[in-house]
Design an enzyme around this catalytic site. Structure first.
Site, PDB file in Angstrom:
ATOM      1  N   TRP A  94      39.836  42.274  27.616  1.00  0.00           N
ATOM      2  CA  TRP A  94      40.162  42.723  29.033  1.00  0.00           C
ATOM      3  C   TRP A  94      38.987  43.404  29.508  1.00  0.00           C
ATOM      4  O   TRP A  94      38.632  43.270  30.462  1.00  0.00           O
ATOM      5  CB  TRP A  94      41.397  43.555  28.939  1.00  0.00           C
ATOM      6  CG  TRP A  94      41.602  44.021  30.370  1.00  0.00           C
ATOM      7  CD1 TRP A  94      42.501  43.423  31.302  1.00  0.00           C
ATOM      8  CD2 TRP A  94      41.362  45.428  31.054  1.00  0.00           C
ATOM      9  NE1 TRP A  94      42.432  44.137  32.604  1.00  0.00           N
ATOM     10  CE2 TRP A  94      41.616  45.281  32.264  1.00  0.00           C
ATOM     11  CE3 TRP A  94      40.402  46.453  30.518  1.00  0.00           C
ATOM     12  CZ2 TRP A  94      41.652  46.519  32.820  1.00  0.00           C
ATOM     13  CZ3 TRP A  94      40.387  47.423  31.232  1.00  0.00           C
ATOM     14  CH2 TRP A  94      40.593  47.403  32.583  1.00  0.00           C
ATOM     15  N   HIS A  95      38.468  44.084  28.583  1.00  0.00           N
ATOM     16  CA  HIS A  95      37.365  45.130  29.226  1.00  0.00           C
ATOM     17  C   HIS A  95      35.979  44.133  29.508  1.00  0.00           C
ATOM     18  O   HIS A  95      35.424  44.381  30.450  1.00  0.00           O
ATOM     19  CB  HIS A  95      36.775  46.057  28.046  1.00  0.00           C
ATOM     20  CG  HIS A  95      37.760  47.219  28.160  1.00  0.00           C
ATOM     21  ND1 HIS A  95      38.766  47.284  27.406  1.00  0.00           N
ATOM     22  CD2 HIS A  95      37.672  48.341  28.663  1.00  0.00           C
ATOM     23  CE1 HIS A  95      39.597  48.446  27.488  1.00  0.00           C
ATOM     24  NE2 HIS A  95      38.687  49.223  28.402  1.00  0.00           N
ATOM     25  N   GLY A  96      35.732  43.191  28.739  1.00  0.00           N
ATOM     26  CA  GLY A  96      34.409  42.596  29.248  1.00  0.00           C
ATOM     27  C   GLY A  96      34.343  41.289  28.476  1.00  0.00           C
ATOM     28  O   GLY A  96      34.748  41.306  27.342  1.00  0.00           O
ATOM     29  N   PHE A 117      34.593  46.333  35.218  1.00  0.00           N
ATOM     30  CA  PHE A 117      35.651  45.696  34.507  1.00  0.00           C
ATOM     31  C   PHE A 117      36.706  45.211  35.525  1.00  0.00           C
ATOM     32  O   PHE A 117      37.844  44.609  35.473  1.00  0.00           O
ATOM     33  CB  PHE A 117      36.413  46.458  33.591  1.00  0.00           C
ATOM     34  CG  PHE A 117      35.750  46.955  32.521  1.00  0.00           C
ATOM     35  CD1 PHE A 117      34.614  46.678  31.802  1.00  0.00           C
ATOM     36  CD2 PHE A 117      35.909  48.381  32.204  1.00  0.00           C
ATOM     37  CE1 PHE A 117      33.801  46.820  31.062  1.00  0.00           C
ATOM     38  CE2 PHE A 117      34.903  49.058  31.145  1.00  0.00           C
ATOM     39  CZ  PHE A 117      33.883  48.284  30.574  1.00  0.00           C
TER      40      PHE A 117
END
Lengths: 482, 317
Positions: free
Chosen positions: A323-325, A482
């Site tokens: 999800w973060h990257g 993000f």
């Protein structure tokens, strides 16, 4: 628009003042327009992506609620989820997947016709507002929330400017109804909001942006620095990311509070956690609970035995990393946290004495948790997985090679000193002050109202420190990416 | 203090007051500590003493040219206006700021570095100009280049963000203890700060590529224009460096020098290539590869003074 920019210094009072001056029926429109202006300050055209997901989810909510059969409901939910995840897949993950597929093909000697990479900037806060939009359709599907029929109010739910680009990721049950409520002006409420915003600004411009000078210098050229510099930079980044992100959350919650809105708490002194499970109950709470509610529990949660719990934990943390990257560094970061969590779950399962702890054991547990979290941040911050490994290797094995006095020298780059020992002392003093105040003062500082003298001393001191030690370079927030 | 609005107002007022007091204290202590530069800027931007020769340039001027020697040989009154780290943009500001207060000098000696023409229009250390905004040129230049603009122009305490952590802590403490930036055993005289007897021992560093940018060229022509309009004789100088190290090693160094030589030739300006002097081959005269030590500065000041004197005598004929 950044909360720490001069534009916001004008934007915020104007919007807040107009909000209270306008009749209730027009306020949603003001907030929506203000949110559009706020978002379009970054890359104006990307607002079309927001409009696209808003349109899809607005329609999906109504269709789900109007559906007669569970199968139809599910169909519309899936349609909405595919649209949201599709947007994420295209704008955030397309190039990452393509790059890795090509590398795999190359490794296996498979010939292929390459597809072009997309040369686009990642829309700011994409993962945040997409997740917030998804929580709406899921809650409507579950019957916990009525579909919103007012397109403007629904748009505002996704676009509400204080939390649009970096959360907290709200749930419709908490936020949607607040747009319909009449908030009359209350000076106490305004003070609560401003106080929290000030505290967030302090953490951002006095601590996070000061530490970032050291961290960026060292992490951008890790091979040129000693183990000690790398260790200090890692500890500094651990503090920086907390001050940067929780500072943003404080400012978001405070800005909303000034207009009478109550957003969920996102941080609760995470570095005081005594184990990794506690850490995740205190860090980025709105995302942790999102994954818990929409992934972990639907997968079976922790009620189906240790093996299923471990599997679910692994899935959640890998997803959280992803999800973060779109980068292996974030996936490794998520994997490390899942390993920590699995180890802790196993320990808790087989150990009987987990809750009977002396102060010393508690302190050591907090320290160990901090160290583990800090080591995982190395992957989060490093420019690539190779750099992260190099940093860890130098940090953990290189300490004999360099005398400690060398470590305490000013940090330079291209023969110019970028961070002096005075900067180090100021940073440490401010960090200690922050932890002390967060420990001694009530969460979100709202109950300071009852102690006017302490409140006045706190606000004047923090504002003075912002003026005196603030680093004002309009530096963006880490989580905006993000 | 029970009213929240009153509390907001009070907190704001107290913070403004505290920060303003801190700003005044820090800037005062800094001007005490940075004694040499503060005094030099006072003499340049606030005083009105007449000097017949003005030396402009960066640290190479600052530490290399002793005005007392020049005064003796040329029978003039000279001033060393060299400031560490600056390029043509700030040299032009110093010249204009100087002319706004002082009578016109007869000669301006502009000592340039290879990086002088990079076209950068940012200040090397903007805060050292803040106490001198009474000088119109300083004030408008700081404002137009965002070094002192917007709210910062009217609310002095906001300038605190330009001061480093060192300024706010170590420098203040040193100043309180009576120290200043003139090293022990060194002296200052009319803008010159002696550079110790230390003999160079450092290895040459790798050098950045140099450029003569259109902006850099325009700035040079601006200075030439200012001097022409005021009837000032302009002399360009490339100061000594150990074994011409920058000129030989910096990528494009020669191209920049050729450009300056062309401009000087076209405009009829004397260009002194003093990196070719014999003293440049003797490390005993250098503190480091780019700067002379005290002994070197005395010798070089004498040579430069004779060059200037000779040129002025030729012109008089």
């Amino acid at each position: 628009m950044l909360f720490n920019s001069s534009e916001f210094l004008l934007f915020f009072p104007v919007v807040t003042l107009l909000y209270y001056l306008l009749p209730h029926g027009w306020r949603w429109l003001l907030l929506l327009l203000a949110s559009c202006v706020f978002y379009m300050y970054f890359v104006p055209v990307y607002i079309l992506i927001l409009f696209f997901t808003i349109g899809i989810d607005y329609a999906a909510g109504i269709l789900i609620e109007n559906s007669k059969t569970p199968a139809t409901k599910k169909r519309f939910l899936v349609m909405s989820l595919i649209a949201n995840i599709g947007v994420l897949a295209i704008f955030k993950y397309y190039n990452f997947f393509l790059d890795n597929i090509y590398e795999l093909f190359a490794a296996l000697n498979i010939t292929y016709h390459p597809l072009p990479f997309l040369s686009i900037l990642l829309p700011i806060g994409l993962s945040f507002h997409t997740f917030q939009a998804m929580s709406y359709t899921i809650e409507v599907y579950r019957g916990h929330q009525h579909a919103e029929r007012h397109l403007g109010i629904y748009s505002l739910y996704v676009m509400f400017y204080p939390q649009l680009v970096a959360g907290p990721i709200e749930r419709p049950q908490n936020l949607l109804h607040q747009f319909r409520e009449h908030h009359s002006f209350e000076a106490q409420q305004l003070l609560d909001g401003l106080r929290l915003m000030l505290w967030g600004l302090f953490k951002k411009v006095v601590i996070a942006d000061r530490l970032s000078i050291y961290v960026d210098t060292v992490y951008d050229h890790p091979a040129g620095y000693h183990w000690g510099n790398l260790a200090i930079a890692t500890v500094f980044f651990t503090i920086q990311i907390y001050c940067d992100f929780s500072g943003y959350s404080d400012m978001a919650i405070g800005a909303a509070r000034s207009m009478g809105f109550k957003l969920m708490t996102n941080f609760n002194r995470p570095y005081a956690a005594r184990n990794i499970q506690e850490f995740w109950k205190k860090w980025h709470i709105s995302l942790s609970t999102w994954f818990k509610d929409y992934v972990f529990i639907p997968l079976g949660g922790s009620r189906r035995g240790l093996a299923v719990t471990c599997r679910n934990t692994l899935i959640v943390f890998l997803l959280s990393g992803f999800w973060h990257g779109a980068n292996w560094t974030f996936i490794i970061w998520g994997a490390l946290h899942s390993l920590y969590m699995l180890a802790y779950l196993l320990y808790k399962h087989y150990s009987k004495a987990a809750d009977r702890r002396s102060h010393l054991i508690s302190l050591l547990s907090t320290l160990l948790t901090f160290v583990l979290v800090a080591l995982a941040w190395v992957y989060f911050r490093a420019n690539d997985a190779g750099s992260a490994s190099l940093i860890l290797q130098h940090m953990l094995t290189g300490f004999q090679a360099v005398p400690f006095q060398q470590v305490l020298k000013d940090v330079s780059q291209n023969n110019a000193i970028v961070f002096t020992n005075a900067g180090m002392l100021v940073s440490i003093a401010m960090i200690l002050l922050m932890f002390f105040l967060e420990r001694r003062l009530p969460a979100q500082l709202f109950s300071l109202n009852k102690r006017p003298a302490v409140d006045l001393a706190f606000c004047s001191m923090v504002l003075s420190l912002v003026f005196i030690f603030g680093v004002f370079g309009n530096k963006s927030f880490i989580y905006f990416q993000f | 203090m029970r009213s929240p609005l009153l509390r907001i107002l009070w907190a704001f007022m107290i913070a403004l007051l505290v920060s303003q007091v801190v700003y005044s204290f820090v800037s005062h202590r800094l001007s005490r500590y940075e004694l040499h530069m503060h005094q030099k800027f006072s003499e340049l931007f606030s005083d009105s003493t007449h000097y017949s020769i003005l030396f402009l340039g960066s640290s190479k001027t600052h530490a290399d040219i002793h005005p007392a020697i020049v005064d003796t040989i040329c029978g003039a009154t000279s001033y060393n206006a060299g400031v560490d780290g600056i390029s043509l943009f700030e040299e032009k500001l110093i010249l204009e700021g100087y002319l706004a207060r002082h009578p016109v000098p007869r000669v301006v000696v502009l000592s340039f570095d290879l990086h002088s023409f990079s076209g950068a229009r940012n200040f090397f250390n903007a805060k050292q100009y803040f106490p001198f905004v009474a000088n119109k040129v300083v004030d408008t230049t700081l404002a137009s280049h965002q070094a002192l603009s917007g709210l910062k122009r009217f609310v002095p305490l906001l300038r605190l963000s330009d001061y480093s952590d060192d300024d706010k802590t170590v420098v203040v403490l040193k100043s309180l203890a009576g120290h200043n930036d003139i090293p022990q055993g060194e002296f200052q005289y009319k803008g010159y700060l002696s550079n110790s007897d230390h003999v160079m021992d450092e290895a040459p560093k790798s050098l950045d590529s140099q450029k003569m940018t259109p902006v850099g060229r325009a700035l040079l022509y601006d200075i030439i224009g200012i001097c022409r309009r005021r009837n000032i004789t302009l002399i360009l100088v490339y100061s000594p460096e150990y074994q011409q190290i920058f000129l030989r090693q910096a990528p494009n160094g020669k191209t920049v020098m050729d450009s300056v030589q062309n401009i000087a030739g076209r405009e009829g300006i004397l260009l002194l290539r003093n990196e070719q002097l014999a003293l440049c081959n003797d490390e005993q005269y250098f503190r480091n590869v780019g700067h002379l030590n005290k002994r070197g500065a005395i010798l070089y000041s004498e040579i430069l003074a004779r060059q200037i004197n000779h040129y002025l005598q030729q012109q008089n004929r």
